[in-house]
Design a protein around this motif. Structure first.
Motif, PDB file in Angstrom:
ATOM      1  N   UNK A  56      49.238 -65.605  40.631  1.00  0.00           N
ATOM      2  CA  UNK A  56      48.054 -65.159  41.368  1.00  0.00           C
ATOM      3  C   UNK A  56      48.474 -64.574  42.706  1.00  0.00           C
ATOM      4  N   UNK A  57      47.959 -63.401  43.002  1.00  0.00           N
ATOM      5  CA  UNK A  57      48.250 -62.708  44.258  1.00  0.00           C
ATOM      6  C   UNK A  57      46.929 -62.506  44.991  1.00  0.00           C
ATOM      7  N   UNK A  58      46.864 -62.991  46.240  1.00  0.00           N
ATOM      8  CA  UNK A  58      45.694 -62.796  47.083  1.00  0.00           C
ATOM      9  C   UNK A  58      45.973 -61.578  47.963  1.00  0.00           C
ATOM     10  N   UNK A  59      45.082 -60.591  47.909  1.00  0.00           N
ATOM     11  CA  UNK A  59      45.308 -59.320  48.588  1.00  0.00           C
ATOM     12  C   UNK A  59      44.220 -59.103  49.629  1.00  0.00           C
ATOM     13  N   UNK A  60      44.631 -58.928  50.889  1.00  0.00           N
ATOM     14  CA  UNK A  60      43.709 -58.682  51.991  1.00  0.00           C
ATOM     15  C   UNK A  60      43.264 -57.228  51.962  1.00  0.00           C
ATOM     16  N   UNK A  61      41.955 -57.007  52.060  1.00  0.00           N
ATOM     17  CA  UNK A  61      41.400 -55.658  51.944  1.00  0.00           C
ATOM     18  C   UNK A  61      40.804 -55.159  53.254  1.00  0.00           C
ATOM     19  N   UNK A  62      41.354 -55.558  54.391  1.00  0.00           N
ATOM     20  CA  UNK A  62      40.805 -55.157  55.683  1.00  0.00           C
ATOM     21  C   UNK A  62      41.035 -53.680  55.994  1.00  0.00           C
ATOM     22  N   UNK A  63      42.031 -53.047  55.405  1.00  0.00           N
ATOM     23  CA  UNK A  63      42.301 -51.642  55.662  1.00  0.00           C
ATOM     24  C   UNK A  63      41.400 -50.758  54.798  1.00  0.00           C
ATOM     25  N   UNK A  64      41.214 -49.534  55.234  1.00  0.00           N
ATOM     26  CA  UNK A  64      40.353 -48.606  54.488  1.00  0.00           C
ATOM     27  C   UNK A  64      41.017 -48.125  53.202  1.00  0.00           C
ATOM     28  N   UNK A  65      42.337 -47.979  53.227  1.00  0.00           N
ATOM     29  CA  UNK A  65      43.068 -47.504  52.050  1.00  0.00           C
ATOM     30  C   UNK A  65      43.178 -48.622  51.012  1.00  0.00           C
ATOM     31  N   UNK A  66      43.271 -48.250  49.742  1.00  0.00           N
ATOM     32  CA  UNK A  66      43.451 -49.284  48.714  1.00  0.00           C
ATOM     33  C   UNK A  66      44.754 -50.055  48.924  1.00  0.00           C
ATOM     34  N   UNK A  67      44.703 -51.356  48.699  1.00  0.00           N
ATOM     35  CA  UNK A  67      45.897 -52.201  48.771  1.00  0.00           C
ATOM     36  C   UNK A  67      46.388 -52.470  47.366  1.00  0.00           C
ATOM     37  N   UNK A  68      47.707 -52.599  47.226  1.00  0.00           N
ATOM     38  CA  UNK A  68      48.352 -52.669  45.920  1.00  0.00           C
ATOM     39  C   UNK A  68      48.881 -54.072  45.657  1.00  0.00           C
ATOM     40  N   UNK A  69      48.701 -54.545  44.423  1.00  0.00           N
ATOM     41  CA  UNK A  69      49.293 -55.817  44.004  1.00  0.00           C
ATOM     42  C   UNK A  69      50.799 -55.609  43.867  1.00  0.00           C
ATOM     43  N   UNK A  70      51.567 -56.490  44.485  1.00  0.00           N
ATOM     44  CA  UNK A  70      53.027 -56.322  44.467  1.00  0.00           C
ATOM     45  C   UNK A  70      53.642 -56.616  43.100  1.00  0.00           C
ATOM     46  N   UNK A  71      52.904 -57.267  42.211  1.00  0.00           N
ATOM     47  CA  UNK A  71      53.442 -57.580  40.890  1.00  0.00           C
ATOM     48  C   UNK A  71      53.154 -56.488  39.863  1.00  0.00           C
ATOM     49  N   UNK A  72      51.910 -56.032  39.796  1.00  0.00           N
ATOM     50  CA  UNK A  72      51.537 -55.128  38.703  1.00  0.00           C
ATOM     51  C   UNK A  72      51.149 -53.729  39.157  1.00  0.00           C
ATOM     52  N   UNK A  73      50.938 -53.527  40.450  1.00  0.00           N
ATOM     53  CA  UNK A  73      50.619 -52.199  40.949  1.00  0.00           C
ATOM     54  C   UNK A  73      49.146 -51.837  40.917  1.00  0.00           C
ATOM     55  N   UNK A  74      48.274 -52.729  40.441  1.00  0.00           N
ATOM     56  CA  UNK A  74      46.841 -52.435  40.469  1.00  0.00           C
ATOM     57  C   UNK A  74      46.390 -52.284  41.915  1.00  0.00           C
ATOM     58  N   UNK A  75      45.463 -51.352  42.145  1.00  0.00           N
ATOM     59  CA  UNK A  75      44.962 -51.091  43.496  1.00  0.00           C
ATOM     60  C   UNK A  75      43.571 -51.675  43.664  1.00  0.00           C
ATOM     61  N   UNK A  76      43.313 -52.211  44.848  1.00  0.00           N
ATOM     62  CA  UNK A  76      42.028 -52.817  45.174  1.00  0.00           C
ATOM     63  C   UNK A  76      41.515 -52.208  46.468  1.00  0.00           C
ATOM     64  N   UNK A  77      40.188 -52.006  46.528  1.00  0.00           N
ATOM     65  CA  UNK A  77      39.549 -51.469  47.734  1.00  0.00           C
ATOM     66  C   UNK A  77      38.261 -52.250  47.979  1.00  0.00           C
ATOM     67  N   UNK A  78      37.944 -52.466  49.251  1.00  0.00           N
ATOM     68  CA  UNK A  78      36.744 -53.207  49.610  1.00  0.00           C
ATOM     69  C   UNK A  78      35.539 -52.268  49.621  1.00  0.00           C
ATOM     70  N   UNK A  79      34.436 -52.724  49.029  1.00  0.00           N
ATOM     71  CA  UNK A  79      33.192 -51.957  49.049  1.00  0.00           C
ATOM     72  C   UNK A  79      32.473 -52.335  50.325  1.00  0.00           C
TER      73      UNK A  79
END
Length: 110
Positions: free
Chosen positions: A84-107
């Motif tokens: 499990x990877x917890x990813x902080x989404x405070x930035x405007x750009x999508x953040x990337x999971x360091x394991x699988x490369x999936x990108x997340x962005x905050x709505x």
């Protein structure tokens, strides 16, 4: 416990090492790297297949309502995923999971 470990470690090492070997040789390590390198080179020559990074970049960024995204690397019930990877989404750009490369962005709800 430490005494038992010290006593069993040489026995385990003998069972793992081939007969007459004193340790991992540089030749064996370099040879293994060469095999992996040649395999990768052959795989990259086939332009009909997409690379893993190309495939993961086709997935649009996943929208998350909160400030923290949780990535497990696998869809529900599919595959083994990753830790499990917890990813902080405070930035405007999508953040990337360091394991699988999936990108997340905050709505942002205004």
């Amino acid at each position: 416990m430490a005494t038992a470990t010290r006593r069993l470690l040489p026995v385990l090492l003998k069972t793992l090492a081939p007969a007459g070997a004193r340790g991992l040789s540089t030749e064996k390590a370099v040879g293994a790297a060469a095999v992996v390198g040649s395999h990768t080179a052959k795989w990259m020559q086939d332009t009909s297949k997409k690379s893993p990074m190309e495939l993961i970049n086709e997935v649009p960024p996943i929208k998350v309502d909160g400030r923290i995204a949780v990535c497990e690397g696998a869809a529900e019930g599919v595959g083994l995923g990753h830790p499990i990877e917890y990813i902080c989404l405070d930035l405007a750009a999508p953040n990337v999971c360091k394991y699988c490369g999936l990108r997340y962005v905050q709505v942002h709800h205004h």
